[in-house]
Scaffold this active site. Structure first.
Site, PDB file in Angstrom:
ATOM      1  N   ASN A  69       0.938  -1.116  -0.141  1.00 16.63           N
ATOM      2  CA  ASN A  69      -0.271   0.105  -0.021  1.00 16.63           C
ATOM      3  C   ASN A  69       0.864   1.157  -0.080  1.00 16.63           C
ATOM      4  O   ASN A  69       1.544   1.472   0.915  1.00 16.63           O
ATOM      5  CB  ASN A  69      -0.847  -0.063   1.281  1.00 16.63           C
ATOM      6  CG  ASN A  69      -1.798   1.469   1.366  1.00 16.63           C
ATOM      7  OD1 ASN A  69      -1.893   2.181   0.423  1.00 16.63           O
ATOM      8  ND2 ASN A  69      -2.683   1.356   2.413  1.00 16.63           N
ATOM      9  N   LYS A 111       3.152   0.912   3.161  1.00 21.54           N
ATOM     10  CA  LYS A 111       2.781  -0.032   4.221  1.00 21.54           C
ATOM     11  C   LYS A 111       2.640  -1.602   3.304  1.00 21.54           C
ATOM     12  O   LYS A 111       2.411  -1.462   2.386  1.00 21.54           O
ATOM     13  CB  LYS A 111       1.306   0.187   4.760  1.00 21.54           C
ATOM     14  CG  LYS A 111       1.193   1.467   5.438  1.00 21.54           C
ATOM     15  CD  LYS A 111      -0.180   1.583   5.950  1.00 21.54           C
ATOM     16  CE  LYS A 111      -0.476   3.036   6.691  1.00 21.54           C
ATOM     17  NZ  LYS A 111      -2.239   3.073   7.080  1.00 21.54           N
ATOM     18  N   ASP A 160      -9.555   1.044  -5.020  1.00 17.79           N
ATOM     19  CA  ASP A 160     -10.402   1.756  -3.779  1.00 17.79           C
ATOM     20  C   ASP A 160     -11.817   2.297  -4.440  1.00 17.79           C
ATOM     21  O   ASP A 160     -12.605   2.517  -3.582  1.00 17.79           O
ATOM     22  CB  ASP A 160      -9.538   3.191  -3.254  1.00 17.79           C
ATOM     23  CG  ASP A 160      -9.214   2.773  -1.651  1.00 17.79           C
ATOM     24  OD1 ASP A 160      -9.487   1.627  -1.296  1.00 17.79           O
ATOM     25  OD2 ASP A 160      -8.840   3.576  -1.160  1.00 17.79           O
ATOM     26  N   GLY A 180      -6.916  10.680   5.860  1.00 15.58           N
ATOM     27  CA  GLY A 180      -7.943  10.657   4.840  1.00 15.58           C
ATOM     28  C   GLY A 180      -9.063  10.312   5.482  1.00 15.58           C
ATOM     29  O   GLY A 180      -9.243   9.132   5.995  1.00 15.58           O
ATOM     30  N   ILE A 208      -8.626   7.008  13.340  1.00 17.06           N
ATOM     31  CA  ILE A 208      -9.385   7.786  14.421  1.00 17.06           C
ATOM     32  C   ILE A 208     -10.500   7.473  14.670  1.00 17.06           C
ATOM     33  O   ILE A 208     -10.972   7.349  15.659  1.00 17.06           O
ATOM     34  CB  ILE A 208      -9.658   9.412  13.371  1.00 17.06           C
ATOM     35  CG1 ILE A 208      -8.275  10.070  13.192  1.00 17.06           C
ATOM     36  CG2 ILE A 208     -10.551  10.318  14.332  1.00 17.06           C
ATOM     37  CD1 ILE A 208      -8.441  11.213  12.605  1.00 17.06           C
ATOM     38  N   GLY A 209     -11.441   6.749  13.813  1.00 20.29           N
ATOM     39  CA  GLY A 209     -12.651   6.138  14.051  1.00 20.29           C
ATOM     40  C   GLY A 209     -12.544   4.907  14.824  1.00 20.29           C
ATOM     41  O   GLY A 209     -13.485   4.675  15.805  1.00 20.29           O
TER      42      GLY A 209
END
Length: 399
Positions: A10, A17, A146, A210, A330-331
């Site tokens: 990625n 990654k 994506d 993002g 974050i979520g």
């Protein structure tokens, strides 16, 4: 550990990654994170069985150099010859691809044609593919787009209100991103709820540097916040999200900026960083806001308010909402962002249980709404690498 390993790459604009996935068990055998790849401070960190080792990439400050270092690490652990195929996360696949694809020259040509649509991501993705082809000659490479998950959106959701001629000539429409994450998270959320995915009107918020939000009905994407490019929608780490297009003409006319400078500003210097004038990192901003930093406070207020507005609007696409799911860095980890966002949405029946919200962090999934509350609110850690590995194994014929 089996001999059927999948290497997942990625490549971000300045990062790499990587993960070696065991096809049989789905477990991660080795992972790596290359950071600041476009700078002299480039480093790559390897993780094998919980043991981390950081290596400077001096003189190799690019994706090819990082993949080369990964190759050395694989050989060191006797993994290189067990790699059977390589899967790549591709940011933008355009209109053509509604599913993952084996990469050949025709696919490479299409990805190059999509560079203007994702200028920060597609060039890095392509660099990763070329590096993999160089270091692993003869192995199949698979592109996992994506954008492909969102090809099910109805025309009313993806059409921009601009002249038809422009839409057709330039494939000018909403595409959406984070589809690989959505493909993993949606069925996981359904499993936690104990219901068929097709019966759940689900809204998923993927929140990281993002960020995007997707409405899922009958198991398919029906609307999403990111658009023609990944800049549209939510307030992100350095991206502005929704903004009046008139900003471009105003700044080029009055601020002495050209279009490229405006584009760089809106992509790399805006969002949380632009508002706070401190950081694009939500963790840093939460600490600073608690200490009285006004810019940090405002950045988080704008971010969560925008997110709540989008959640409410996505309920239109779903025809209601049965479940709201948080994922992404974050979520998955910020209880404060989740709580603040949901506090705007009690009119939709959305509520959070404080204790459950505190517990569901750092890889823990589950329901964070009160037991007697409907719709449900959940946290589901994403696993894009596993989705990419599964697609890669299937297309490469690795059973």
């Amino acid at each position: 550990m089996s001999d059927q390993l999948i290497l997942v790459l990625n490549c971000g604009s300045s990062s790499l990654k990587g993960a070696v996935i065991d096809r049989k068990s789905g477990s991660v055998v080795l992972s790596c994170l290359g950071e600041r790849l476009t700078t002299p401070e480039a480093v790559i960190t390897f993780n094998k069985d919980g043991n981390k080792r950081q290596v400077p990439l001096s003189g190799r400050n690019c994706h090819a150099g990082a993949v080369g270092m990964l190759l050395n690490e694989l050989e060191k652990h006797g993994l290189h010859d067990r790699i059977k195929a390589i899967g790549h996360r591709i940011a933008h696949g355009g209109e053509k691809y509604s599913e993952s694809v084996l990469i050949d020259q025709a696919v490479m040509d299409e990805l190059n044609a999509c560079i203007p649509l994702a200028p920060l991501h597609n060039p890095a993705n392509i660099s990763g593919i070329l590096a993999a082809q160089e270091h692993f000659p003869g192995l199949p490479n698979v592109g996992v787009m994506d954008t492909s998950f969102h090809q099910t959106m109805p025309e009313r959701a993806y059409t921009y209100a601009v002249p038809r001629e422009l839409r057709k000539k330039y494939a000018f429409r909403r595409y959406g991103f984070h589809g690989t994450s959505m493909r993993y998270v949606a069925p996981e959320a359904a499993r936690i709820l104990g219901k068929p995915l097709e019966d759940i009107r689900m809204i998923i918020a993927h929140l990281g540097n993002g960020a995007s939000i997707t409405a899922i009905k009958n198991g398919k994407s029906v609307d999403t916040s990111m658009g023609f490019t990944p800049i549209e929608g939510l307030v992100m780490g350095t991206r502005c999200g929704d903004i009046d297009p008139g900003v471009y003409s105003y700044l080029t006319s009055h601020a002495g900026m050209d279009v490229a400078q405006v584009d760089e500003m809106l992509n790399k210097k805006s969002g949380l960083l632009g508002i706070s004038e401190l950081s694009n990192d939500c963790r840093t901003l939460e600490i600073a806001a608690d200490e009285g930093h006004e810019g940090a406070r405002l950045a988080l207020e704008v971010m969560t308010y925008r997110l709540a507005k989008y959640i409410a609007s996505m309920a239109v696409g779903c025809g209601g909402v049965d479940a709201l799911v948080f994922t992404g860095g974050i979520g998955e980890n910020s209880r404060n962002i989740r709580a603040k966002t949901v506090s705007y949405l009690d009119f939709l029946g959305l509520h959070i249980d404080t204790k459950a919200n505190m517990e569901k962090r750092y890889g823990n999934s589950g329901i964070i709404s009160p037991t007697d509350s409907s719709p449900a609110v959940l946290v589901v850690p994403t696993n894009e690498e596993l989705m990419i590995a599964c697609d890669t194994a299937e297309l490469a014929g690795i059973l």
